[in-house]
Write an enzyme that holds these catalytic residues in place. Structure first.
Site, PDB file in Angstrom:
ATOM      1  N   THR A  15      24.866 -37.262  16.755  1.00  0.00           N
ATOM      2  CA  THR A  15      25.599 -37.218  15.485  1.00  0.00           C
ATOM      3  C   THR A  15      24.654 -37.411  14.301  1.00  0.00           C
ATOM      4  O   THR A  15      24.825 -36.816  13.254  1.00  0.00           O
ATOM      5  CB  THR A  15      26.679 -38.323  15.448  1.00  0.00           C
ATOM      6  OG1 THR A  15      27.409 -38.299  16.670  1.00  0.00           O
ATOM      7  CG2 THR A  15      27.631 -38.130  14.296  1.00  0.00           C
ATOM      8  N   ARG A  19      18.307 -40.815  18.997  1.00  0.00           N
ATOM      9  CA  ARG A  19      18.311 -42.265  19.221  1.00  0.00           C
ATOM     10  C   ARG A  19      18.076 -42.553  20.690  1.00  0.00           C
ATOM     11  O   ARG A  19      18.727 -41.974  21.557  1.00  0.00           O
ATOM     12  CB  ARG A  19      19.652 -42.878  18.791  1.00  0.00           C
ATOM     13  CG  ARG A  19      19.859 -42.741  17.317  1.00  0.00           C
ATOM     14  CD  ARG A  19      21.096 -43.469  16.837  1.00  0.00           C
ATOM     15  NE  ARG A  19      21.364 -43.008  15.484  1.00  0.00           N
ATOM     16  CZ  ARG A  19      22.360 -43.424  14.738  1.00  0.00           C
ATOM     17  NH1 ARG A  19      23.212 -44.334  15.201  1.00  0.00           N
ATOM     18  NH2 ARG A  19      22.525 -42.965  13.529  1.00  0.00           N
ATOM     19  N   SER A 110      20.195 -46.729  12.792  1.00  0.00           N
ATOM     20  CA  SER A 110      21.352 -47.118  11.985  1.00  0.00           C
ATOM     21  C   SER A 110      22.002 -48.431  12.420  1.00  0.00           C
ATOM     22  O   SER A 110      21.361 -49.462  12.396  1.00  0.00           O
ATOM     23  CB  SER A 110      22.363 -45.977  12.000  1.00  0.00           C
ATOM     24  OG  SER A 110      23.329 -46.181  11.029  1.00  0.00           O
ATOM     25  N   HIS A 111      23.243 -48.359  12.878  1.00  0.00           N
ATOM     26  CA  HIS A 111      23.982 -49.573  13.219  1.00  0.00           C
ATOM     27  C   HIS A 111      23.687 -50.057  14.642  1.00  0.00           C
ATOM     28  O   HIS A 111      24.231 -51.071  15.069  1.00  0.00           O
ATOM     29  CB  HIS A 111      25.481 -49.315  13.071  1.00  0.00           C
ATOM     30  CG  HIS A 111      25.950 -48.238  14.005  1.00  0.00           C
ATOM     31  ND1 HIS A 111      25.663 -46.911  13.801  1.00  0.00           N
ATOM     32  CD2 HIS A 111      26.638 -48.292  15.159  1.00  0.00           C
ATOM     33  CE1 HIS A 111      26.169 -46.193  14.788  1.00  0.00           C
ATOM     34  NE2 HIS A 111      26.775 -47.014  15.631  1.00  0.00           N
ATOM     35  N   LYS A 123      15.346 -39.263  12.260  1.00  0.00           N
ATOM     36  CA  LYS A 123      16.091 -38.069  11.869  1.00  0.00           C
ATOM     37  C   LYS A 123      15.363 -37.328  10.775  1.00  0.00           C
ATOM     38  O   LYS A 123      14.585 -37.907  10.013  1.00  0.00           O
ATOM     39  CB  LYS A 123      17.524 -38.411  11.466  1.00  0.00           C
ATOM     40  CG  LYS A 123      17.659 -39.317  10.288  1.00  0.00           C
ATOM     41  CD  LYS A 123      19.140 -39.517   9.986  1.00  0.00           C
ATOM     42  CE  LYS A 123      19.316 -40.497   8.852  1.00  0.00           C
ATOM     43  NZ  LYS A 123      20.671 -40.499   8.347  1.00  0.00           N
ATOM     44  N   ASP A 274      24.780 -51.756   7.000  1.00  0.00           N
ATOM     45  CA  ASP A 274      24.230 -51.588   8.342  1.00  0.00           C
ATOM     46  C   ASP A 274      22.703 -51.514   8.323  1.00  0.00           C
ATOM     47  O   ASP A 274      22.080 -51.701   7.274  1.00  0.00           O
ATOM     48  CB  ASP A 274      24.835 -50.352   9.020  1.00  0.00           C
ATOM     49  CG  ASP A 274      24.330 -49.051   8.420  1.00  0.00           C
ATOM     50  OD1 ASP A 274      23.988 -49.055   7.225  1.00  0.00           O
ATOM     51  OD2 ASP A 274      24.278 -48.036   9.141  1.00  0.00           O
ATOM     52  N   ASP A 276      20.388 -49.192   8.291  1.00  0.00           N
ATOM     53  CA  ASP A 276      19.679 -48.317   7.357  1.00  0.00           C
ATOM     54  C   ASP A 276      20.364 -48.190   6.006  1.00  0.00           C
ATOM     55  O   ASP A 276      19.981 -47.342   5.192  1.00  0.00           O
ATOM     56  CB  ASP A 276      19.478 -46.938   7.991  1.00  0.00           C
ATOM     57  CG  ASP A 276      20.791 -46.237   8.307  1.00  0.00           C
ATOM     58  OD1 ASP A 276      21.792 -46.938   8.563  1.00  0.00           O
ATOM     59  OD2 ASP A 276      20.822 -44.998   8.300  1.00  0.00           O
ATOM     60  N   ASP A 278      23.359 -47.159   4.964  1.00  0.00           N
ATOM     61  CA  ASP A 278      24.291 -46.116   4.532  1.00  0.00           C
ATOM     62  C   ASP A 278      25.754 -46.489   4.769  1.00  0.00           C
ATOM     63  O   ASP A 278      26.649 -45.822   4.267  1.00  0.00           O
ATOM     64  CB  ASP A 278      23.946 -44.747   5.163  1.00  0.00           C
ATOM     65  CG  ASP A 278      23.886 -44.782   6.676  1.00  0.00           C
ATOM     66  OD1 ASP A 278      24.097 -45.860   7.262  1.00  0.00           O
ATOM     67  OD2 ASP A 278      23.607 -43.716   7.270  1.00  0.00           O
ATOM     68  N   ARG A 279      25.999 -47.560   5.512  1.00  0.00           N
ATOM     69  CA  ARG A 279      27.389 -47.976   5.730  1.00  0.00           C
ATOM     70  C   ARG A 279      27.756 -49.159   4.850  1.00  0.00           C
ATOM     71  O   ARG A 279      26.876 -49.904   4.409  1.00  0.00           O
ATOM     72  CB  ARG A 279      27.604 -48.397   7.181  1.00  0.00           C
ATOM     73  CG  ARG A 279      27.444 -47.281   8.155  1.00  0.00           C
ATOM     74  CD  ARG A 279      27.836 -47.746   9.544  1.00  0.00           C
ATOM     75  NE  ARG A 279      27.665 -46.650  10.494  1.00  0.00           N
ATOM     76  CZ  ARG A 279      28.313 -46.548  11.631  1.00  0.00           C
ATOM     77  NH1 ARG A 279      29.175 -47.478  11.991  1.00  0.00           N
ATOM     78  NH2 ARG A 279      28.102 -45.525  12.434  1.00  0.00           N
ATOM     79  N   THR A 341      32.954 -35.129  12.536  1.00  0.00           N
ATOM     80  CA  THR A 341      32.258 -36.406  12.348  1.00  0.00           C
ATOM     81  C   THR A 341      30.769 -36.196  12.085  1.00  0.00           C
ATOM     82  O   THR A 341      30.131 -35.381  12.749  1.00  0.00           O
ATOM     83  CB  THR A 341      32.443 -37.249  13.620  1.00  0.00           C
ATOM     84  OG1 THR A 341      33.835 -37.549  13.754  1.00  0.00           O
ATOM     85  CG2 THR A 341      31.654 -38.532  13.562  1.00  0.00           C
ATOM     86  N   GLU A 360      33.992 -41.438   5.749  1.00  0.00           N
ATOM     87  CA  GLU A 360      34.329 -41.476   7.165  1.00  0.00           C
ATOM     88  C   GLU A 360      34.967 -42.823   7.492  1.00  0.00           C
ATOM     89  O   GLU A 360      34.677 -43.832   6.839  1.00  0.00           O
ATOM     90  CB  GLU A 360      33.076 -41.309   8.028  1.00  0.00           C
ATOM     91  CG  GLU A 360      32.419 -39.960   7.900  1.00  0.00           C
ATOM     92  CD  GLU A 360      31.343 -39.783   8.963  1.00  0.00           C
ATOM     93  OE1 GLU A 360      31.640 -39.188  10.001  1.00  0.00           O
ATOM     94  OE2 GLU A 360      30.211 -40.251   8.749  1.00  0.00           O
ATOM     95  N   GLU A 361      35.763 -42.814   8.568  1.00  0.00           N
ATOM     96  CA  GLU A 361      36.417 -44.053   8.991  1.00  0.00           C
ATOM     97  C   GLU A 361      35.413 -45.092   9.492  1.00  0.00           C
ATOM     98  O   GLU A 361      35.735 -46.257   9.618  1.00  0.00           O
ATOM     99  CB  GLU A 361      37.447 -43.766  10.088  1.00  0.00           C
ATOM    100  CG  GLU A 361      36.954 -42.933  11.283  1.00  0.00           C
ATOM    101  CD  GLU A 361      35.920 -43.607  12.145  1.00  0.00           C
ATOM    102  OE1 GLU A 361      36.061 -44.818  12.387  1.00  0.00           O
ATOM    103  OE2 GLU A 361      34.971 -42.914  12.570  1.00  0.00           O
ATOM    104  N   SER A 362      34.181 -44.634   9.780  1.00  0.00           N
ATOM    105  CA  SER A 362      33.177 -45.514  10.374  1.00  0.00           C
ATOM    106  C   SER A 362      32.362 -46.244   9.305  1.00  0.00           C
ATOM    107  O   SER A 362      31.166 -46.381   9.428  1.00  0.00           O
ATOM    108  CB  SER A 362      32.252 -44.674  11.253  1.00  0.00           C
ATOM    109  OG  SER A 362      31.733 -43.573  10.512  1.00  0.00           O
ATOM    110  N   LYS A 373      25.636 -40.880   3.224  1.00  0.00           N
ATOM    111  CA  LYS A 373      26.542 -41.927   2.823  1.00  0.00           C
ATOM    112  C   LYS A 373      25.711 -43.069   2.257  1.00  0.00           C
ATOM    113  O   LYS A 373      24.514 -43.161   2.523  1.00  0.00           O
ATOM    114  CB  LYS A 373      27.439 -42.372   3.967  1.00  0.00           C
ATOM    115  CG  LYS A 373      26.737 -42.794   5.245  1.00  0.00           C
ATOM    116  CD  LYS A 373      27.774 -43.035   6.333  1.00  0.00           C
ATOM    117  CE  LYS A 373      27.161 -43.593   7.599  1.00  0.00           C
ATOM    118  NZ  LYS A 373      26.842 -42.544   8.575  1.00  0.00           N
ATOM    119  N   ARG A 493      35.779 -42.973  21.782  1.00  0.00           N
ATOM    120  CA  ARG A 493      36.416 -43.501  20.579  1.00  0.00           C
ATOM    121  C   ARG A 493      37.840 -42.961  20.527  1.00  0.00           C
ATOM    122  O   ARG A 493      38.053 -41.754  20.621  1.00  0.00           O
ATOM    123  CB  ARG A 493      35.671 -43.067  19.329  1.00  0.00           C
ATOM    124  CG  ARG A 493      34.190 -43.445  19.319  1.00  0.00           C
ATOM    125  CD  ARG A 493      33.679 -43.557  17.891  1.00  0.00           C
ATOM    126  NE  ARG A 493      32.236 -43.604  17.798  1.00  0.00           N
ATOM    127  CZ  ARG A 493      31.475 -44.661  18.095  1.00  0.00           C
ATOM    128  NH1 ARG A 493      32.046 -45.761  18.550  1.00  0.00           N
ATOM    129  NH2 ARG A 493      30.166 -44.622  17.947  1.00  0.00           N
TER     130      ARG A 493
END
Ligand code: VG1
Ligand code: CO
Length: 540
Positions: A15, A19, A110-111, A123, A274, A276, A278-279, A341, A360-362, A373, A493
């Site tokens: 996504t 990773r 990321s997270h 990435k 998070d 990195d 972005d969240r 997603t 996004e919902e995440s 983001k 999920r």
């Protein structure tokens, strides 16, 4: 120096980038093969300028050195690297755009947890500042399967802790302050004097950077520039193992913040980010804000911030994200797009000027200011809204639901399942989809059921297999998809949503409000029976 190598299996980006376990990335040629494949699949690095940085997790420092030497050997003109090898994902996106670079390499999982036993990731972002498209990640993956050699300069390590310019093998390296340009961008979007006045008036906030990359950004912006009390930012120093924390800003992993926000002397506003940066997770005193709701509130109120005063061109959300933002878009008379997603799918819509805000919902939200983001951006937009409206988070949420109704929403994650078991659950439901419309489950009639496919309205590309969705006649729905960011087994999920128009029923407990949809999901997909799990590992 040309080093012979052989293809390594499984270098397929998910996504959001490639990773793997940190130790896998540390193994011989693993990083080198992937980076050379990125250069090769994008027409070579000759004469190009890149941005480079990461979230500071274990192996970040070594990877930065390797990539700098490889860029030099591949003939790159320049690399802009964050001091200490640090750059948040949104800051990297901004630097690519600001410097008109040809692309950027971001080191982060990321997270996902970090450390020697944790995860590492990489990435590639293109000149727009956004994540590589599906077609490009496919091309990179294809190259990893044929690679025979990589190029690396035989040079001593670069001093990445010292701001300024250096040269290696004819390539210029500029080490820059990771925060400065990003902070200027934020100052241009939000009413800093107004937010500063709110803090001066006693507004209390707690920002948990979870020992990841946002600490220096949050400290500079919230404490230094906006005058939030010293100590507002906690866990503010990026550590290679995130201090043992799991930098995933949700109620499960940011439980310390949650506890404090629900205590008697809670601050007015809480937020977390998070690995990195972005969240974002946003919490008011005594109220948690679900990310899908947060997006809807931001869409409804963005015009209160100077950067969005002219209004929004449109909004976009990922398919599993609740439709709360769509209701606001309809009221505003602007377009609402539904994408698969992952942030890469927002890029074309943003570039074409069709949307201004995405989410996004995440725990991800962002706008056309960058092509990723942006956690702190969302927190600052919330602060700007709070400063303008002079209401509490709770009051803002309650009035939002009174006006638009409430999309009760939750995501249930079943983690680290054996791959075949997870595939079995997905295949089972997929096979039944065509026969589901018209069936009644838990007293609810199924209106439609499909495997989500997205046709990009800008370039016409089609992405299939993006999630199984079952929609009921009353608008409730459930969505099932496999995670594309994990490094252990497979994660299912399950996304659940139910709309209540009000005026009654707007303050129910979320899992209770969703109970019929949760039961319907088990009846239709049988996740618990097939996996043998008693319930989800993480509920957000
Ligand atoms: C998850 C989220 C997705 C997000 C992605 C990258 O992907 O669900 O919404 O875009 O992580 O975010 P998946 O495939 O595991 O569901 V980040 O902050 O990890 O780069
Ligand atoms: Co992230």
């Amino acid at each position: 120096m040309r080093v012979r190598t052989r293809p390594i299996e499984g270098q397929k980006p998910g996504t959001s980038g490639l990773r793997k376990k940190t130790k896998v990335f540390m193994s011989e040629s693993y990083l080198e093969n992937f980076v050379q494949s990125v250069f090769d699949a994008t027409g070579g690095a000759e004469g190009r300028t890149y941005v480079l940085g990461g979230d500071g997790r274990c192996f970040n420092d070594r990877a930065v050195q390797v990539i700098l030497k490889m860029a030099a050997a591949n003939g790159a003109r320049a690399v802009i690297v964050g001091q200490g090898g640090l750059l948040s994902t949104p800051a990297a996106s901004h630097l690519i755009r600001l410097n008109r670079a040809d692309g950027g390499i971001i080191l982060s999982a990321s997270h996902n947890p970090g450390g020697l036993e944790g995860d590492f990731g990489i990435k590639f972002n293109t000149a727009s500042g956004g994540p590589a498209s599906e077609a490009l990640t496919e091309a990179i993956f294809a190259r990893t399967k044929t690679i025979e050699a990589y190029l690396i300069a035989d040079e001593p390590d670069v001093e990445i802790d010292r701001i300024g310019r250096q040269q290696i093998g004819g390539m210029e390296i500029s080490v820059v302050d990771p925060v400065a340009d990003y902070a200027v961008l934020m100052e241009g979007l939000f009413d800093f004097p107004k937010i500063r006045a709110m803090f001066a008036g006693g507004f209390r906030m707690r920002f948990d950077a979870m020992c990841a990359v946002t600490g220096p950004y949050a400290r500079e912006i919230l404490e230094n520039r906006l005058g939030a009390a010293p100590g507002t930012v906690v866990n503010g120093t990026p550590l290679p193992d995130f201090g043992g924390m799991h930098p995933d800003p949700n109620p499960t992993w940011a439980h310390d913040l949650m506890d404090r926000m629900f205590a008697d002397d809670a601050p007015d506003f809480g937020a977390a980010s998070d690995g990195d940066g972005d969240r974002n997770m946003v919490v008011g005193s005594g109220i948690y804000v679900a990310p899908s709701d947060s997006l809807a509130v931001l869409v409804a109120n963005a015009h209160l911030a100077p950067g969005y005063r002219a209004g929004l061109k449109g909004v976009a959300r990922s398919m599993p994200t609740s439709a709360a933002a769509d209701r606001v878009a309809a009221a505003l008379g602007i377009a609402a797009h539904e994408t698969p997603t992952g942030w890469k799918f927002f890029g074309n819509l943003l570039d074409a000027g069709r949307v201004t805000l995405c989410g996004e919902e995440s725990f991800g939200a962002g706008s056309d200011h960058v092509r990723e983001k942006d956690g702190l951006w969302a927190v600052l937009l919330w602060l700007n809204i709070l400063a303008e409206r002079r209401e509490s988070v709770k009051e803002i949420m309650e009035s939002h639901w009174r006006r638009f109704g409430r999309n009760y929403y939750s995501r249930h994650d079943y983690e680290a399942l054996p791959a075949e078991v997870a595939a079995g659950v997905m295949d089972g439901l997929r096979a039944r989809l065509a026969g589901l419309p018209g069936c009644v489950v838990e007293g609810m009639t199924i209106a439609s059921a499909d495997d989500f496919a997205y046709a990009d309205p800008v370039d016409g590309s089609v992405s299939r297999g993006q999630g199984l969705r079952v929609v009921f006649a009353d608008g409730s729905r459930l969505v099932l998809r496999l995670s594309g960011t994990g490094t252990e087994g497979a994660t299912i999920r399950l996304y659940l949503e139910r709309y209540v128009a009000g005026p009654g029923g707007l303050d129910a407990e979320v899992q209770e409000a969703l109970a019929p949809v949760i039961r319907a999901a088990e009846t239709l997909a049988g996740i618990r029976t097939q996996t043998g799990r008693a319930g989800p590992d993480v509920v957000t």
